[in-house]
Design an enzyme around this catalytic site. Structure first.
Site, PDB file in Angstrom:
ATOM      1  N   ASP A 189      -3.132   4.295   2.690  1.00 60.65           N
ATOM      2  CA  ASP A 189      -3.666   4.803   4.065  1.00 60.65           C
ATOM      3  C   ASP A 189      -3.351   6.163   4.407  1.00 60.65           C
ATOM      4  O   ASP A 189      -2.148   6.597   3.951  1.00 60.65           O
ATOM      5  CB  ASP A 189      -2.758   3.995   5.065  1.00 60.65           C
ATOM      6  CG  ASP A 189      -3.163   2.303   5.147  1.00 60.65           C
ATOM      7  OD1 ASP A 189      -4.425   2.076   5.004  1.00 60.65           O
ATOM      8  OD2 ASP A 189      -2.262   1.660   5.641  1.00 60.65           O
ATOM      9  N   ASP A 205       0.700  -1.311  -0.042  1.00 60.12           N
ATOM     10  CA  ASP A 205       0.009   0.073  -0.080  1.00 60.12           C
ATOM     11  C   ASP A 205       0.889   1.277  -0.200  1.00 60.12           C
ATOM     12  O   ASP A 205       2.282   1.086  -0.245  1.00 60.12           O
ATOM     13  CB  ASP A 205      -0.915   0.036   1.113  1.00 60.12           C
ATOM     14  CG  ASP A 205      -0.171   0.168   2.495  1.00 60.12           C
ATOM     15  OD1 ASP A 205       1.148   0.229   2.407  1.00 60.12           O
ATOM     16  OD2 ASP A 205      -0.693   0.225   3.547  1.00 60.12           O
ATOM     17  N   ASP A 247       1.513   4.610   2.351  1.00 54.81           N
ATOM     18  CA  ASP A 247       0.936   5.399   3.321  1.00 54.81           C
ATOM     19  C   ASP A 247       1.478   7.013   3.638  1.00 54.81           C
ATOM     20  O   ASP A 247       2.351   6.967   3.234  1.00 54.81           O
ATOM     21  CB  ASP A 247       1.762   4.624   4.677  1.00 54.81           C
ATOM     22  CG  ASP A 247       1.735   3.337   4.787  1.00 54.81           C
ATOM     23  OD1 ASP A 247       0.449   2.450   5.027  1.00 54.81           O
ATOM     24  OD2 ASP A 247       2.539   2.472   4.421  1.00 54.81           O
TER      25      ASP A 247
HETATM   26  N1  CTP Z   1       1.334   1.182  11.783  1.00 54.94           N
HETATM   27  C1  CTP Z   1       0.932   1.485  12.855  1.00 54.94           C
HETATM   28  N2  CTP Z   1      -0.467   1.178  13.350  1.00 54.94           N
HETATM   29  C2  CTP Z   1      -1.384   0.607  12.432  1.00 54.94           C
HETATM   30  C3  CTP Z   1      -0.797   0.122  11.202  1.00 54.94           C
HETATM   31  C4  CTP Z   1       0.367   0.546  10.582  1.00 54.94           C
HETATM   32  O1  CTP Z   1       1.413   2.229  13.815  1.00 54.94           O
HETATM   33  N3  CTP Z   1      -2.561   0.260  12.713  1.00 54.94           N
HETATM   34  C5  CTP Z   1       2.772   1.412  11.072  1.00 54.94           C
HETATM   35  C6  CTP Z   1       3.671   0.182  11.555  1.00 54.94           C
HETATM   36  O2  CTP Z   1       4.777   0.620  12.176  1.00 54.94           O
HETATM   37  C7  CTP Z   1       3.963   0.166   9.886  1.00 54.94           C
HETATM   38  C8  CTP Z   1       3.732   1.331   9.221  1.00 54.94           C
HETATM   39  O3  CTP Z   1       2.615   2.006  10.068  1.00 54.94           O
HETATM   40  O4  CTP Z   1       5.635  -0.296   9.941  1.00 54.94           O
HETATM   41  C9  CTP Z   1       3.363   1.110   7.964  1.00 54.94           C
HETATM   42  O5  CTP Z   1       2.386   0.023   7.858  1.00 54.94           O
HETATM   43  P1  CTP Z   1       2.356  -1.225   6.453  1.00 54.94           P
HETATM   44  O6  CTP Z   1       1.731  -0.328   5.434  1.00 54.94           O
HETATM   45  O7  CTP Z   1       1.284  -1.969   6.928  1.00 54.94           O
HETATM   46  O8  CTP Z   1       3.866  -1.672   6.620  1.00 54.94           O
HETATM   47  P2  CTP Z   1       4.938  -1.320   5.517  1.00 54.94           P
HETATM   48  O9  CTP Z   1       6.098  -1.085   6.388  1.00 54.94           O
HETATM   49  O10 CTP Z   1       4.548   0.107   4.573  1.00 54.94           O
HETATM   50  O11 CTP Z   1       5.047  -2.297   4.514  1.00 54.94           O
HETATM   51  P3  CTP Z   1       4.301  -2.451   3.155  1.00 54.94           P
HETATM   52  O12 CTP Z   1       5.332  -2.253   1.951  1.00 54.94           O
HETATM   53  O13 CTP Z   1       3.849  -4.073   3.025  1.00 54.94           O
HETATM   54  O14 CTP Z   1       3.082  -1.660   2.999  1.00 54.94           O
HETATM   55 MN    MN Z   2       2.614   0.454   3.392  1.00 51.89          MN
HETATM   56 MN    MN Z   3      -0.282   0.706   5.556  1.00 57.71          MN
END
Ligand code: CTP
Ligand code: MN
Ligand code: MN
Length: 509
Positions: free
Chosen positions: A433, A342, A344
């Site tokens: 997100d 995703d 963020d």
């Molecule tokens: N996070 C958080 N609370 C949540 C979801 C996520 O604090 N409810 C934080 C986590 O620390 C995470 C970061 O937001 O490391 C990003 O989350 P995510 O998108 O799930 O992971 P990514 O590290 O961005 O990996 P990906 O490339 O799979 O998106």
């Molecule tokens: Mn992410």
């Molecule tokens: Mn995310």
């Protein structure tokens, strides 16, 4: 010493050896045609030689099983050049002047770099005529520098240059399996092991290399040993063949499907998504409906270019309503990843009223709806209560207002006619997100949303156990002094914690 014994300084398990087939590299795998390697078994042992051969072949090197005239580089361990030359003479092979006699350190560097590294004096074997030389430590026997590795990821620099994929991939599969079985304790054990190996500047090739590395308990050492010996772990193989694991992996790949739903579908005997999708008795949440509808787009990873395009959409929409707002891409892309599941974003707006702050995401979502870009959205209002002590739970969710979205990203116009793969569809569904935070806590929110998850877990654990402080996505609380410690930047938070600053791209723990 028996080379078999040399590799077995760790815990031991008995199993059948399975080498052979997986060792052979097909000619099209060879990336470096000019080099023909041969690894000397003498003083190295069959196991370690086999392991190194496999690693080198996976990286695209041509490694011969037998010594022949075509060999250009001979790699040896604990042998001097004269040892190798003696051995060559016994084999009745003439050493040409072009033949490189190299220490294993060269090959290990090559494997680490994924390509041939320049040969320097420290790699070349020297002819030791006098015995005094063998008394002083020779270059290849110099142990790796004794820098103590911290048990906390927040005290290690972990870039995306992972030298131990072969082990960390295995640990991540085992960890995921524990997650599916809600075995939190084992999940943490495997994730910590994966995390510490990701921070190493070298590839582990024998159990000796694991000495002094924290977070490697017997259970994970067994897995490492299996992989060193056999090139694979029987435990991982069993997990990959396990029905429950396979089903959970598949089911949770649908947006909106978590452990509870997976458990239900698994118990009902479902094995495929198409059966689930078409089942008349099942009820899906809106999130899951969207998950199925855009499944193919969502499982194909988001590229950095797509993330940048989304970033433009987010900035345009946010600035239409709050021109002073900061929009920061967080998550994996901020850590330098080239792909993600995703995109963020953290949004914060200095000088805005609480009302304006609360309204922004609603306005942004409505704008995208009007523009026809909104495929799904789930807006969660803030549950933030002022004066609340930060949560000491390491995996705690935060209280910020946030929005989980699926956006329609139109493909950029490409000048070359390579659009056949689009097959009429001119857009891709992307998971986004958005997090809105009050300006006072933007540094904490940024640190919290940059990840990685393991890095976050460890920096919180470090704060709690080493500093008697509580860190979460909103604040840092000093329990001894009973005060909240203010911070305007991530650097200040690290400083409060007495930690050296770790850059976002060094947080890929
Ligand atoms: N996070 C958080 N609370 C949540 C979801 C996520 O604090 N409810 C934080 C986590 O620390 C995470 C970061 O937001 O490391 C990003 O989350 P995510 O998108 O799930 O992971 P990514 O590290 O961005 O990996 P990906 O490339 O799979 O998106
Ligand atoms: Mn992410
Ligand atoms: Mn995310």
């Amino acid at each position: 010493m028996d080379p078999q014994q040399m590799a077995h300084t760790g815990p031991r398990k008995k199993r059948a050896r399975q080498m052979g087939a997986s060792m052979a590299a097909t000619p099209q795998d060879i990336k470096f045609q000019d080099l023909v390697l041969f690894i000397l078994e003498k003083k190295m042992g069959t196991t370690r030689r086999g392991f190194l051969m496999e690693l080198a072949r996976r990286k695209g090197f041509r490694v011969e099983n037998e010594l022949s005239d075509s060999v250009t580089h001979i790699v040896a361990e604990n042998n001097s050049a004269s040892d190798v030359l003696d051995w060559l003479q016994v084999q009745k092979i003439k050493a040409s002047s072009q033949l490189e006699l190299l220490d294993v350190s060269w090959l290990i560097e090559c494997i680490g770099a994924g390509k041939p590294v320049e040969i320097t004096g420290k790699h070349q074997l020297v002819v030791t005529e006098d015995y005094s030389a063998s008394l002083s430590p020779s270059p290849q026997k110099t142990p790796p520098p004794a820098v103590k590795i911290s048990q906390y990821a927040c005290q290690r620099r972990t870039t995306l240059n992972n030298h131990n994929h072969i082990f960390t991939d295995a640990f991540e599969i085992l960890a995921e399996n524990c997650e599916f079985r809600e075995n939190e304790g084992s999940y943490v054990v495997f994730m910590r092991a994966a995390s510490v190996l990701k921070s190493l500047p070298f590839t582990i090739i024998s159990m000796k290399d694991t000495e002094g590395i924290p977070c490697l308990v017997d259970r994970t050492k067994c897995v490492i040993e299996d992989i060193i010996e056999d090139g694979e772990s029987s435990e991982v193989k069993a997990v990959l063949n396990d029905e429950r694991y396979k089903c959970f992996k598949l089911f949770t790949s649908v947006f909106g499907v978590g452990l509870k739903t997976s458990e239900k579908w698994f118990r009902m005997g479902f094995k495929t998504l198409s059966k689930i999708r078409t089942d008349k008795t099942l009820k899906f949440t809106q999130m899951q409906e969207a998950g199925f509808l855009y499944y193919e787009d969502l499982v194909s990873c988001v590229t950095k270019a797509e993330a940048d395009a989304v970033s433009v959409l987010v900035q345009e929409a946010v600035w239409a309503f709050l021109p002073n707002a900061f929009v920061t891409m967080t998550g994996g892309f901020r850590r330098g990843k080239k792909i993600g599941h995703d995109v963020d974003f953290l949004i914060t707006s200095p000088g805005s009223t609480e009302e304006e702050e609360q309204q922004l995401l609603h306005k942004v979502v409505n704008l995208w709806k009007r523009e026809g870009l909104l495929l799904y959205s789930d807006l969660i209002e803030s549950t933030f209560e002022k004066l609340k002590k930060p949560s000491s739970k390491v995996d705690a969710l935060d209280h910020f207002q946030k929005c989980f979205l699926i956006l329609k990203l139109h493909h950029q116009k490409v000048d070359s006619g390579k659009s056949s793969q689009l097959q009429g569809k001119t857009w891709k569904a992307i998971r986004v997100d958005l997090v809105m935070c009050p300006y006072e806590c933007h540094a904490f929110a940024l640190l919290g949303w940059t990840g990685s998850r393991q890095f976050e877990r460890d920096i919180r654990r470090y704060a709690t156990h080493e500093r008697k402080m509580i860190l979460d996505n909103h604040a840092l609380y000093d329990k001894t002094k009973r005060v909240f410690l203010k911070a305007d930047s991530e650097e200040e938070i690290f400083a409060h914690l007495g930690l050296d600053y770790i850059e976002p791209w060094e947080r890929n723990a």
